[in-house]
Design a protein around this motif. Structure first.
Motif, PDB file in Angstrom:
ATOM      1  N   VAL A 196       0.846  -1.196   0.000  1.00  0.00           N
ATOM      2  CA  VAL A 196       0.000   0.000   0.000  1.00  0.00           C
ATOM      3  C   VAL A 196       0.881   1.244   0.000  1.00  0.00           C
ATOM      4  O   VAL A 196       1.847   1.337   0.770  1.00  0.00           O
ATOM      5  CB  VAL A 196      -0.923   0.015   1.239  1.00  0.00           C
ATOM      6  N   GLY A 197       0.576   2.183  -0.872  1.00  0.00           N
ATOM      7  CA  GLY A 197       1.209   3.491  -0.850  1.00  0.00           C
ATOM      8  C   GLY A 197       0.304   4.455  -0.120  1.00  0.00           C
ATOM      9  O   GLY A 197      -0.918   4.453  -0.330  1.00  0.00           O
ATOM     10  N   TYR A 238      -3.467   3.883  -1.700  1.00  0.00           N
ATOM     11  CA  TYR A 238      -3.719   3.104  -2.915  1.00  0.00           C
ATOM     12  C   TYR A 238      -2.805   1.891  -2.929  1.00  0.00           C
ATOM     13  O   TYR A 238      -1.799   1.834  -2.214  1.00  0.00           O
ATOM     14  CB  TYR A 238      -3.502   3.950  -4.170  1.00  0.00           C
ATOM     15  N   ARG A 239      -3.173   0.908  -3.718  1.00  0.00           N
ATOM     16  CA  ARG A 239      -2.341  -0.279  -3.856  1.00  0.00           C
ATOM     17  C   ARG A 239      -1.269  -0.044  -4.900  1.00  0.00           C
ATOM     18  O   ARG A 239      -1.539   0.436  -5.998  1.00  0.00           O
ATOM     19  CB  ARG A 239      -3.204  -1.489  -4.240  1.00  0.00           C
ATOM     20  N   THR A 240      -0.033  -0.387  -4.537  1.00  0.00           N
ATOM     21  CA  THR A 240       1.079  -0.242  -5.457  1.00  0.00           C
ATOM     22  C   THR A 240       1.714  -1.610  -5.684  1.00  0.00           C
ATOM     23  O   THR A 240       1.362  -2.585  -5.014  1.00  0.00           O
ATOM     24  CB  THR A 240       2.106   0.783  -4.934  1.00  0.00           C
ATOM     25  N   SER A 241       2.635  -1.681  -6.599  1.00  0.00           N
ATOM     26  CA  SER A 241       3.114  -2.987  -7.041  1.00  0.00           C
ATOM     27  C   SER A 241       4.327  -3.494  -6.282  1.00  0.00           C
ATOM     28  O   SER A 241       4.556  -4.698  -6.213  1.00  0.00           O
ATOM     29  CB  SER A 241       3.445  -2.936  -8.535  1.00  0.00           C
ATOM     30  N   GLU A 250       6.030  11.907  -7.349  1.00  0.00           N
ATOM     31  CA  GLU A 250       5.792  11.673  -8.771  1.00  0.00           C
ATOM     32  C   GLU A 250       5.177  10.296  -9.005  1.00  0.00           C
ATOM     33  O   GLU A 250       4.316  10.137  -9.878  1.00  0.00           O
ATOM     34  CB  GLU A 250       7.105  11.810  -9.543  1.00  0.00           C
ATOM     35  N   ASP A 251       5.597   9.292  -8.211  1.00  0.00           N
ATOM     36  CA  ASP A 251       5.015   7.952  -8.324  1.00  0.00           C
ATOM     37  C   ASP A 251       3.509   8.009  -8.081  1.00  0.00           C
ATOM     38  O   ASP A 251       2.714   7.437  -8.839  1.00  0.00           O
ATOM     39  CB  ASP A 251       5.640   7.003  -7.303  1.00  0.00           C
ATOM     40  N   PHE A 252       3.135   8.688  -7.002  1.00  0.00           N
ATOM     41  CA  PHE A 252       1.714   8.748  -6.665  1.00  0.00           C
ATOM     42  C   PHE A 252       0.919   9.499  -7.713  1.00  0.00           C
ATOM     43  O   PHE A 252      -0.142   9.048  -8.162  1.00  0.00           O
ATOM     44  CB  PHE A 252       1.507   9.405  -5.299  1.00  0.00           C
ATOM     45  N   TRP A 272       4.324  13.943   3.433  1.00  0.00           N
ATOM     46  CA  TRP A 272       4.666  12.663   4.047  1.00  0.00           C
ATOM     47  C   TRP A 272       4.313  11.551   3.072  1.00  0.00           C
ATOM     48  O   TRP A 272       3.226  11.542   2.489  1.00  0.00           O
ATOM     49  CB  TRP A 272       3.891  12.475   5.353  1.00  0.00           C
ATOM     50  N   LEU A 273       5.236  10.631   2.842  1.00  0.00           N
ATOM     51  CA  LEU A 273       5.030   9.531   1.899  1.00  0.00           C
ATOM     52  C   LEU A 273       5.570   8.248   2.514  1.00  0.00           C
ATOM     53  O   LEU A 273       6.615   8.248   3.182  1.00  0.00           O
ATOM     54  CB  LEU A 273       5.763   9.799   0.583  1.00  0.00           C
ATOM     55  N   SER A 274       4.882   7.143   2.263  1.00  0.00           N
ATOM     56  CA  SER A 274       5.338   5.879   2.820  1.00  0.00           C
ATOM     57  C   SER A 274       4.775   4.715   2.011  1.00  0.00           C
ATOM     58  O   SER A 274       3.811   4.879   1.249  1.00  0.00           O
ATOM     59  CB  SER A 274       4.894   5.753   4.284  1.00  0.00           C
ATOM     60  N   LYS A 275       5.395   3.565   2.184  1.00  0.00           N
ATOM     61  CA  LYS A 275       4.846   2.324   1.664  1.00  0.00           C
ATOM     62  C   LYS A 275       4.665   1.355   2.828  1.00  0.00           C
ATOM     63  O   LYS A 275       5.477   1.335   3.762  1.00  0.00           O
ATOM     64  CB  LYS A 275       5.764   1.706   0.612  1.00  0.00           C
ATOM     65  N   TYR A 276       3.615   0.569   2.724  1.00  0.00           N
ATOM     66  CA  TYR A 276       3.270  -0.326   3.816  1.00  0.00           C
ATOM     67  C   TYR A 276       2.979  -1.707   3.257  1.00  0.00           C
ATOM     68  O   TYR A 276       2.140  -1.860   2.367  1.00  0.00           O
ATOM     69  CB  TYR A 276       2.047   0.211   4.564  1.00  0.00           C
ATOM     70  N   THR A 277       3.707  -2.697   3.744  1.00  0.00           N
ATOM     71  CA  THR A 277       3.454  -4.086   3.368  1.00  0.00           C
ATOM     72  C   THR A 277       2.740  -4.759   4.536  1.00  0.00           C
ATOM     73  O   THR A 277       3.334  -4.914   5.616  1.00  0.00           O
ATOM     74  CB  THR A 277       4.761  -4.833   3.064  1.00  0.00           C
ATOM     75  N   PRO A 278       1.483  -5.134   4.368  1.00  0.00           N
ATOM     76  CA  PRO A 278       0.721  -5.702   5.491  1.00  0.00           C
ATOM     77  C   PRO A 278       1.361  -6.964   6.060  1.00  0.00           C
ATOM     78  O   PRO A 278       1.715  -7.895   5.327  1.00  0.00           O
ATOM     79  CB  PRO A 278      -0.644  -6.012   4.870  1.00  0.00           C
TER      80      PRO A 278
END
Length: 547
Positions: A196-197, A238-241, A250-252, A272-278
């Motif tokens: 998740v982004g 949102y879901r990211t790959s 820019e990715d978002f 603030w930006l982050s990625k989250y792997t459940p």
């Protein structure tokens, strides 16, 4: 200042709430965090009804509500469409307050502001978070815990400190140093396919701030929710790959345009930006000797349902009052074993509940008339401690279906469940003032509610209360029925209330002619519902040494 007795490693919501509970109980604490600055971002935005009730007991609710907003409606769009196809969907359905549930609705709050409120209340009690202070290791013995803390100055210079405490609590997140050094298992699974982004970004134009905006298109989901109207700040998810590289603004923006087709939306700064792997994991125990884990250090799960922050706060509420009584030598050390006994049952169920809910939402995403599912149980008002060794339940009450998230039977107040509120109570001798039961409850004492009967039938209860420690551990409240005059035994109670509107007797299912005694624990859970002094004594013998 006295030497702190408890070291709390990690200054997220669970650590801050634990510190607040302990300080209100007169326990000196020290709270550290390895980060150099306080965290920013809108992560963990949902504060559930059960947590709001705890905040009422802690005296922080008004300040929390001042920085929150209700979860409003969500506008759902088709690809490229400027006009939403629906504005009727609510992430959490609105419910009207009632005398027994005054805060039924989930509130949205930026975690930066949330934690800021908690830190302000800690500061009033003389406690501040020590930043750039990382727990590097510890050793424990029967007498205490020796902790090694690395301090990092602004210029990068480091200094290691060794300090001794009676107890250590790890609220230091999913990568917990405390959990790892204790050697606790953290079994479960990692959902690498569900990265998740998330973050916070300014929307200059194209999206209104009166609703949240969401798209479910071709199996893709993106949610953009207003966070602060003053600076056009929105939070997104949102879901990211892939979790391999950090998320950029820019990715978002590129993914937003690709999924939604809405190139009319203009974005500003991302703060603030982050990625989250459940991860779906939990420990095998929450205590070893004088060391505990709580919050994300003890359990991780999908963000579905907004249970993470709230479960972490409830961990702190459960542990805090028990640790305080043991610290004061009013309770046996074995009371601390009931922290894991009570909380692990709830957490295990929560993991299964949120995982199944997330799987259901993902499976149905993109279907016609899809609606994000958030069952009523997510408010956490039914979370209970049935079967606990320190709860005095009615015979057979713990048998049968065991759902740690389900409310009591038939609306009756029962041991092991939350204690409901009751409004429009009139204090004796103050006819122009009203109060409520939630103002009686406190994180620093048990509240004994005595309903019905007369001075004669209440006499054994009054005598029993005299045997318990009088140093603020118990607050005895006599609740009189409508129109009842102040009785002769009123001086035996710390507070006397008249239930002028009838909400208390109705909500607690009490007949005005019969004696009923309800003990409410410092975490808002009912410890016993009794009809005599024997039930009162039976409960406190499980809790207090002197009893």
């Amino acid at each position: 200042m006295p030497q702190p007795s408890v070291l709390i490693a990690g200054a997220g919501p669970s650590g801050l709430v634990l510190a607040l509970v302990l300080l209100q109980n007169g326990v000196h604490v020290r709270i550290i965090d390895k980060e150099r600055t306080h965290r920013i971002g809108s992560r963990a935005a949902g504060v559930m009804a059960r947590t709001l009730e705890l905040y009422a007991q802690l005296g922080v609710l008004n300040d929390i509500l001042a920085v929150t907003s209700p979860f409003g409606p969500m506008a759902s769009y088709d690809f490229g469409e400027l006009v939403p196809k629906s504005k009727t969907a609510f992430l959490f359905e609105h419910q009207e307050p009632t005398p027994d549930i005054p805060y039924p609705n989930t509130e949205a709050v930026n975690q930066t502001k949330h934690e800021g409120v908690l830190r302000e209340h800690l500061a009033k009690l003389g406690c501040t978070v020590e930043l750039a202070a990382e727990l590097r290791g510890f050793e424990q013995s029967a007498e205490g815990v020796m902790a090694k803390i690395m301090h990092t100055a602004e210029d990068g210079r480091q200094n290691e400190e060794t300090a001794t405490f009676e107890w250590l609590v790890g609220t230091d997140g999913a990568h917990s140093v405390v959990r790892k050094q204790l050697g606790l298992s953290f079994l479960g699974e990692t959902r690498t396919e569900h990265v998740v982004g998330l973050g916070d970004i300014v929307v200059e134009e194209g999206l209104g701030m009166d609703v949240a905006h969401m798209w479910f298109i071709n199996g893709k989901m993106i949610l953009v929710r207003p966070d602060d109207v003053n600076n056009k700040m929105f939070s997104f998810l949102y879901r990211t790959s892939s979790a391999e590289k950090p998320l950029t603004r820019e990715d978002f923006v590129e993914e937003f345009y690709r999924i939604t087709g809405r190139r009319d939306v203009k974005f500003g700064e991302a703060t603030w930006l982050s990625k989250y792997t459940p991860n779906i994991r939990m420990v095998d125990t929450m205590r070893k000797g004088r060391v505990f884990v709580a919050g994300d250090a003890a359990h991780c799960h999908t963000p579905t349902g907004g249970q993470g922050l709230n479960s972490s706060v409830q961990d702190a509420a459960n542990l805090g009052w028990k640790l305080a009584l043991v610290y004061k030598k009013l309770a046996p050390a074995s009371l601390l074993d009931t922290y894991a006994e009570e909380r692990m049952r709830v957490i295990a169920h929560m993991l299964g509940l949120t995982t199944a809910l997330g799987d259901t939402n993902r499976a149905n995403m993109g279907k016609k008339d899809f609606k994000m599912q958030h069952p009523d149980a997510m408010r956490m008002l039914g979370v209970n401690y049935r079967g606990s060794s320190i709860v005095c339940e009615e015979p057979g009450a713990a048998e049968g279906v065991d759902d740690p998230y389900m409310g009591g039977v038939g609306g009756r107040v029962q041991a092991a469940y939350r204690a409901p509120d009751a409004s429009e109570l009139v204090p004796a001798g103050k006819q122009d003032k009203t109060t409520r039961l939630f103002e009686m409850f406190s994180a620093s004492r048990h509240t004994v509610l005595v309903f019905g009967g007369d001075a004669g039938t209440r006499a054994p209860v009054v005598k029993a209360l005299e045997h318990f420690p009088a140093t603020g551990v118990i607050h005895a409240v006599l609740v009189l029925g409508q129109g009842n005059a102040t009785p002769s035994d009123a001086p035996s109670f710390a507070t006397v209330l008249e239930d002028r509107a009838g909400h208390a007797y109705k909500g607690y299912d009490v007949d005005t002619g019969e004696l009923a005694v309800v003990v409410v624990r410092p975490d808002g859970v009912v410890g016993v519902v009794a009809s005599d002094a024997e039930g009162l004594e039976r409960y406190f013998k499980k809790i207090l040494i002197a009893a």
